[in-house]
Design a protein around this motif. Structure first.
Motif, PDB file in Angstrom:
ATOM      1  N   ALA A 256      -7.676 -58.443 -19.678  1.00  0.00           N
ATOM      2  CA  ALA A 256      -8.721 -59.397 -19.259  1.00  0.00           C
ATOM      3  C   ALA A 256      -8.680 -60.757 -19.962  1.00  0.00           C
ATOM      4  CB  ALA A 256      -9.989 -58.870 -19.832  1.00  0.00           C
ATOM      5  N   GLY A 257      -8.224 -60.870 -21.072  1.00  0.00           N
ATOM      6  CA  GLY A 257      -7.823 -62.172 -21.386  1.00  0.00           C
ATOM      7  C   GLY A 257      -6.492 -62.945 -21.134  1.00  0.00           C
TER       8      GLY A 257
ATOM      9  N   PRO B 136     -17.839 -63.314  -7.400  1.00  0.00           N
ATOM     10  CA  PRO B 136     -18.903 -62.088  -6.929  1.00  0.00           C
ATOM     11  C   PRO B 136     -19.372 -61.513  -8.286  1.00  0.00           C
ATOM     12  CG  PRO B 136     -16.649 -61.509  -6.930  1.00  0.00           C
ATOM     13  CD  PRO B 136     -16.544 -62.885  -7.094  1.00  0.00           C
ATOM     14  N   ALA B 137     -20.542 -60.991  -8.034  1.00  0.00           N
ATOM     15  CA  ALA B 137     -21.473 -60.423  -8.959  1.00  0.00           C
ATOM     16  C   ALA B 137     -20.788 -59.304  -9.802  1.00  0.00           C
ATOM     17  CB  ALA B 137     -22.777 -59.934  -8.660  1.00  0.00           C
TER      18      ALA B 137
ATOM     19  N   ALA C  13     -16.506 -59.494 -16.237  1.00  0.00           N
ATOM     20  CA  ALA C  13     -16.800 -60.731 -17.086  1.00  0.00           C
ATOM     21  C   ALA C  13     -15.702 -61.216 -17.887  1.00  0.00           C
ATOM     22  CB  ALA C  13     -18.162 -60.365 -18.032  1.00  0.00           C
ATOM     23  N   GLY C  14     -14.753 -60.459 -18.317  1.00  0.00           N
ATOM     24  CA  GLY C  14     -13.759 -60.786 -18.985  1.00  0.00           C
ATOM     25  C   GLY C  14     -12.592 -61.723 -18.301  1.00  0.00           C
TER      26      GLY C  14
ATOM     27  N   VAL D 256     -19.183 -71.761 -14.013  1.00  0.00           N
ATOM     28  CA  VAL D 256     -18.988 -70.549 -13.273  1.00  0.00           C
ATOM     29  C   VAL D 256     -20.184 -70.011 -12.502  1.00  0.00           C
ATOM     30  CG1 VAL D 256     -18.506 -68.112 -13.128  1.00  0.00           C
ATOM     31  CG2 VAL D 256     -17.151 -69.651 -14.696  1.00  0.00           C
ATOM     32  N   MET D 257     -20.363 -70.095 -11.235  1.00  0.00           N
ATOM     33  CA  MET D 257     -21.679 -69.546 -10.354  1.00  0.00           C
ATOM     34  C   MET D 257     -21.316 -68.183  -9.942  1.00  0.00           C
ATOM     35  SD  MET D 257     -22.735 -72.880  -8.304  1.00  0.00           S
ATOM     36  CE  MET D 257     -21.244 -73.114  -7.841  1.00  0.00           C
ATOM     37  N   VAL D 258     -22.254 -67.288 -10.275  1.00  0.00           N
ATOM     38  CA  VAL D 258     -22.414 -65.919  -9.485  1.00  0.00           C
ATOM     39  C   VAL D 258     -23.053 -65.847  -8.297  1.00  0.00           C
ATOM     40  CG1 VAL D 258     -22.845 -63.455 -10.138  1.00  0.00           C
ATOM     41  CG2 VAL D 258     -22.346 -65.022 -12.042  1.00  0.00           C
ATOM     42  N   ASP D 259     -22.373 -65.364  -7.289  1.00  0.00           N
ATOM     43  CA  ASP D 259     -22.831 -65.416  -6.055  1.00  0.00           C
ATOM     44  C   ASP D 259     -23.959 -64.788  -6.024  1.00  0.00           C
ATOM     45  OD1 ASP D 259     -22.992 -65.951  -3.290  1.00  0.00           O
ATOM     46  OD2 ASP D 259     -22.072 -64.277  -2.878  1.00  0.00           O
TER      47      ASP D 259
END
Length: 212
Positions: free
Chosen positions: A66-67, A88-89, A93-94, A102-105
């Motif tokens: 993830a990192g 996308p939702a 998260a990582g 960052v915008m979550v759709d």
């Protein structure tokens, strides 16, 4: 014996001597590749095909997947000068870069998506032989407009998602879902073969291949 009867007799004799008609076989079995999904040779073939299609490919190696993905994505966006990104939702998260907005759709209007610099998604499956990435509108990929309107698409592909040929990909997909098949950046050519990119999708495609 009339001429007609003679012809019919000859036909009957010929048909009697002919071998029996064998029924046509059923549908041919679906052909599969000779290497399992995620095989290093398949991943390398996918990389080469994507490069041929003018996509940029990055390897996210390391135990902290993830990192490493987040760092790789952040580097791509910084090099591209991107300041806003939509995800996308269901994107882990990582994987989300912390260096840009960052915008979550959540059903953002199309006009707003077109203004965003980049989009980051996952993938459903990738086909090594054709250099194709398939999105199926899963939670980590989002609706189709999400990957078509922003100018830059960053797509994360895990090795176990890489198969050899299209029939293997179809086995993994639900065909009544909205599928997007991506082979490099969006491009088209006119009658003189002048290539124009970004006509019906992102001009730039970056693919992040993880190690696990």
């Amino acid at each position: 014996m009339s001429a007609r009867e003679e012809v019919l007799a000859r036909l009957r004799a010929a048909l009697a001597a002919a071998p029996p008609v064998v029924p046509a076989p059923g549908p041919a079995p679906r052909r599969h590749g000779d290497r399992p999904p995620g095989h290093p040779e398949l991943v390398e073939l996918l990389r080469r095909r994507l490069v041929d299609y003018r996509a940029e490919v990055h390897r996210a190696a390391g135990t902290d997947v993830a990192g490493t993905v987040a760092g790789t994505v952040a580097g791509i966006l910084a090099a591209a000068g991107a300041r806003t990104v939509v995800v996308p939702a269901g994107l882990p998260a990582g994987w989300r870069p912390g260096t840009v907005e960052v915008m979550v759709d959540e059903d953002l209007p199309a006009a707003r998506l077109a203004e965003v610099d980049a989009v980051v998604t996952a993938a459903a499956v990738a086909v090594a032989e054709t250099g194709t990435i398939v999105l199926d509108a899963g939670a980590d990929q989002g609706r189709r407009a999400l990957s078509l309107l922003p100018d830059l698409h960053v797509c994360v592909v895990r090795p176990e998602q890489v198969v050899g040929i299209v029939p293997e990909a179809l086995d993994r997909l639900t065909l009544d879902r909205p599928l997007t098949w991506i082979s490099g950046p969006s491009a088209t050519s006119d009658i003189e073969l002048s290539r124009v990119e970004g006509v019906h999708g992102p001009r730039r495609l970056h693919v992040v291949l993880t190690d696990g």
